[in-house]
Design an enzyme around this catalytic site. Structure first.
Site, mmCIF file in Angstrom:
data_model
loop_
_atom_site.group_PDB
_atom_site.id
_atom_site.type_symbol
_atom_site.label_atom_id
_atom_site.label_comp_id
_atom_site.label_asym_id
_atom_site.label_seq_id
_atom_site.Cartn_x
_atom_site.Cartn_y
_atom_site.Cartn_z
ATOM 1 N N LEU A 1 1.884 3.447 6.144
ATOM 2 C CA LEU A 1 0.894 4.051 5.257
ATOM 3 C C LEU A 1 -0.413 4.369 5.978
ATOM 4 O O LEU A 1 -1.432 4.658 5.356
ATOM 5 C CB LEU A 1 0.652 3.132 4.052
ATOM 6 C CG LEU A 1 1.953 2.737 3.327
ATOM 7 C CD1 LEU A 1 1.648 1.772 2.203
ATOM 8 C CD2 LEU A 1 2.694 3.947 2.815
ATOM 9 N N CYS A 2 -0.372 4.330 7.287
ATOM 10 C CA CYS A 2 -1.551 4.545 8.124
ATOM 11 C C CYS A 2 -1.739 6.040 8.370
ATOM 12 O O CYS A 2 -0.780 6.759 8.645
ATOM 13 C CB CYS A 2 -1.282 3.804 9.438
ATOM 14 S SG CYS A 2 -2.684 3.687 10.518
ATOM 15 N N HIS A 3 -2.981 6.506 8.272
ATOM 16 C CA HIS A 3 -3.260 7.927 8.470
ATOM 17 C C HIS A 3 -3.260 8.286 9.957
ATOM 18 O O HIS A 3 -3.812 7.534 10.758
ATOM 19 C CB HIS A 3 -4.633 8.274 7.902
ATOM 20 C CG HIS A 3 -4.738 8.096 6.426
ATOM 21 N ND1 HIS A 3 -4.972 6.871 5.845
ATOM 22 C CD2 HIS A 3 -4.622 8.978 5.397
ATOM 23 C CE1 HIS A 3 -4.998 7.012 4.524
ATOM 24 N NE2 HIS A 3 -4.785 8.278 4.230
ATOM 25 N N MET B 1 -6.356 -0.426 12.609
ATOM 26 C CA MET B 1 -4.931 -0.598 12.885
ATOM 27 C C MET B 1 -4.589 -0.188 14.320
ATOM 28 O O MET B 1 -3.724 -0.793 14.956
ATOM 29 C CB MET B 1 -4.078 0.218 11.900
ATOM 30 C CG MET B 1 -4.159 -0.255 10.452
ATOM 31 S SD MET B 1 -4.081 -2.049 10.247
ATOM 32 C CE MET B 1 -2.505 -2.433 10.989
ATOM 33 N N GLU B 2 -5.284 0.838 14.803
ATOM 34 C CA GLU B 2 -5.041 1.279 16.178
ATOM 35 C C GLU B 2 -5.424 0.168 17.174
ATOM 36 O O GLU B 2 -4.705 -0.078 18.157
ATOM 37 C CB GLU B 2 -5.855 2.551 16.473
ATOM 38 C CG GLU B 2 -5.245 3.824 15.915
ATOM 39 C CD GLU B 2 -5.416 3.982 14.394
ATOM 40 O OE1 GLU B 2 -6.135 3.171 13.767
ATOM 41 O OE2 GLU B 2 -4.812 4.917 13.838
ATOM 42 N N ASP C 1 7.399 -9.345 27.704
ATOM 43 C CA ASP C 1 8.593 -8.729 28.298
ATOM 44 C C ASP C 1 8.648 -8.974 29.804
ATOM 45 O O ASP C 1 9.708 -9.317 30.341
ATOM 46 C CB ASP C 1 8.580 -7.222 28.008
ATOM 47 C CG ASP C 1 9.816 -6.507 28.535
ATOM 48 O OD1 ASP C 1 10.926 -7.028 28.338
ATOM 49 O OD2 ASP C 1 9.675 -5.422 29.126
#
EC number: 4.6.1.17
Lengths: 162, 162, 162, 162, 162, 162
Positions: free
Chosen positions: A75-77, A111-112, A126
């Protein structure tokens, strides 16, 4: 009780309408940490010392992940990111990552920044997992955001681990 | 001292050669948690109770992220994933996520499970951030892996927060 | 006269049917070069000397691009790549890139090796373009391929620039 | 001596901050060439003559690659591209590609034009490789850029092959 | 009453476990149609007649979309596709698309064939929308699938429009 | 006769130049339907009733697909989407989907709305295909678009099936 803006009145998920918001300069800073055994931390340090790519790979992964955020978080733009930097500080028991992201847009880049930190730390996992599978990623959190109508926000003091 | 297999003798990053490895059934389970304020947890609970999509969105995000792992983690091998499930358990102070991933391939799916957990939790952050920006994601770690030449691995006891 | 296998009898493009081919171990090696001014080459060298990420960024970009090949080249089959390494050798007038890619699959990895080289060199262009916009990328070509029904192939001598 | 703007003072890679730059109309034109045997060139020509898709496939690949540039080149800013066209001119010994890209944004589209050319030519290699594996891609370079604070730039004369 | 295999006992979505399934050769064929005004159909025909790329662009879009299916459909397994072909037949009132997809894998390629058809038709809409915005896409359906434990399936007669 | 704007004078595909267009608020609404057997519709209804994720998964798939439109449709411009919502209404013989998409940009969002609808319906097909392989997707069409120089457009009455 507070409501989730990402759900409509019936509970259905939607991408919130930000059409009416103004383009403003926005910045977010987030951080996180991967904790590991002394052996794994020593391997990271050795890889770094002999000009190895270990931190560079994690840094690049984080930067590229910032650009994929709206493809990962449903739902992130999508936003035209104007800057990403990722600071990785290794020590005797792990690596701390801090990401700074900027845009000039209609929504913030929290969010980024959080995604960049998460993917940078997953990349270190990893690379180190052959040495230590028990490494744990944590303390992923927003440190501050600036710009936008809701105003500036800064975390009070240092929050403890999740 | 141990070395990082993802760096060659000169320290250059490479995707490790797994050509000679046999295809075997492999499984990995990872978990993590997002800690939040009571208000945010209540909003999540309310969204869930009225059949809202909140946990479904996070679950879908995690499943899709598992499929993008090799696109996010630079030195990770692409794998034909044969199963992904994500368990999300909300409580009064947050949500705990557990991901199980399987493949029949030449390398393990630890990174897929850890990535699925991370993105599911980031998605919950995204949906709850209007209520609580201070939410913290942590305890992202591998619980167990089975299959492959290096054999099975299980985390000893419950590890503390990162 | 020879025909293009990627076009059917009516000239329509299609992804060639490789269903009947056997999974075999396959490898391809490709190389290319970016030529630049002495100033740009010196900036690359300086970035490298002070442990800068410059070659690491290009290497990671090339490795990740190898994994995206079938997403970039329309008629290219998706393949589970089992190894990618990229060798970058800077000198006084440019950087030479060589990529080695392996898979166990039904088609070869020539395109993956060529794509890895191309994107690694484009990334160097990106990092150096503030110093020298006239840099030229060339000599992108396959050096050898092994495995598969059509047998091994090696380039005769060193081919000149394109 | 000149420095690489994509590395910070410690040599760490970052996506340069363009937040303060103004949105302006920008255009870049790049070109490149694939050299091939007469047989391969004849196959391309035949594919083209009978209305085959061969050049169309390469053109579409290049246009789509322009849109993926910031996903391929790690430190490249995402941009809202407003135009892409790709000109492919086959002749008796190969194909020459020229890409024109425009945007209204905070950074230029040189990388988009160079990436479009590279992927269009790689696509031609893919379609012709059953006929001629020795094809070589070269002369990938910027022809001109206009718009932006650093002003216009045009390549002096015709640069030789890389 | 029948159940949805993509939901577990609690109703949570998951990617179904196909680990125990055998790799077999599988094929799916799907079709669909875009209906349009005579003007739009004439524009398509004209674009096709003068060797224009119109059908080639749609064909390439469909082929590339088949490869992205597991990235678009959340619970769909990633598969190594071994063949994709797309047949586009224009007539006086629209275009009919038929896609054939093959793999040797643990699940079928129905979704890949349906996705290829859908994206090919959406691409035709995109190219024709300046002429006719009222075009309608329909009759997207599976025609047959072969291979796999559940056996072969063929549509009975011609199903009517959706 | 009308021409296709996506082809140049020679018939070559290009991404149309929209550099000169003004950023304006734009919205598009599209809809479509999947028709299915009573058994499949009952399974969907059951999945929905017990708080199952079935409609949520389709909704999320559609929203994410809207963001990938320019990656799927070759000549489609990338756009910063500012809102996506998808309405899914199940009944006794199928599910009807309606998508609303907004942006402030230089081109419209018709393709984003149509792509969101298509992928949401394909996702329902994927979840229901174990029950009913004969499900048919149709009536995918634009209902209205507003904003932009070409003005507003609304579909006359209800168009029949494709």
């Amino acid at each position: 009780m507070t409501d989730l803006t990402h759900l409509d009145a019936t509970g259905a998920a939607h991408m919130v309408d930000v059409s009416a918001k103004t383009d403003t300069d926005r910045q977010a800073i987030a951080s996180g940490r991967i904790a590991m055994s002394g052996d794994a931390a020593a391997a990271i340090a050795a890889g770094t010392m002999k000009k190895g790519d270990v931190l560079a790979v994690a840094r690049v992964a984080g930067i590229m992940a910032a650009k994929k955020t709206s493809d990962l978080i449903p739902l992130c733009h999508p936003l035209p990111i104007t800057k990403v930097s990722i600071d990785l500080v290794p020590d005797a028991t792990g690596v701390t990552a801090t990401a700074t992201v900027r845009t000039r847009g209609q929504t913030g880049v929290e969010m980024e920044a959080l995604t960049a930190v998460s993917v940078a730390l997953l990349t270190i996992y990893d690379m180190g997992k052959a040495v230590d599978k028990a490494m744990t990623i944590g303390s992923i959190r927003l440190l501050e955001k600036t710009g936008g109508k809701s105003g500036d926000w800064r975390r009070d003091g240092e929050s403890g681990p999740a």
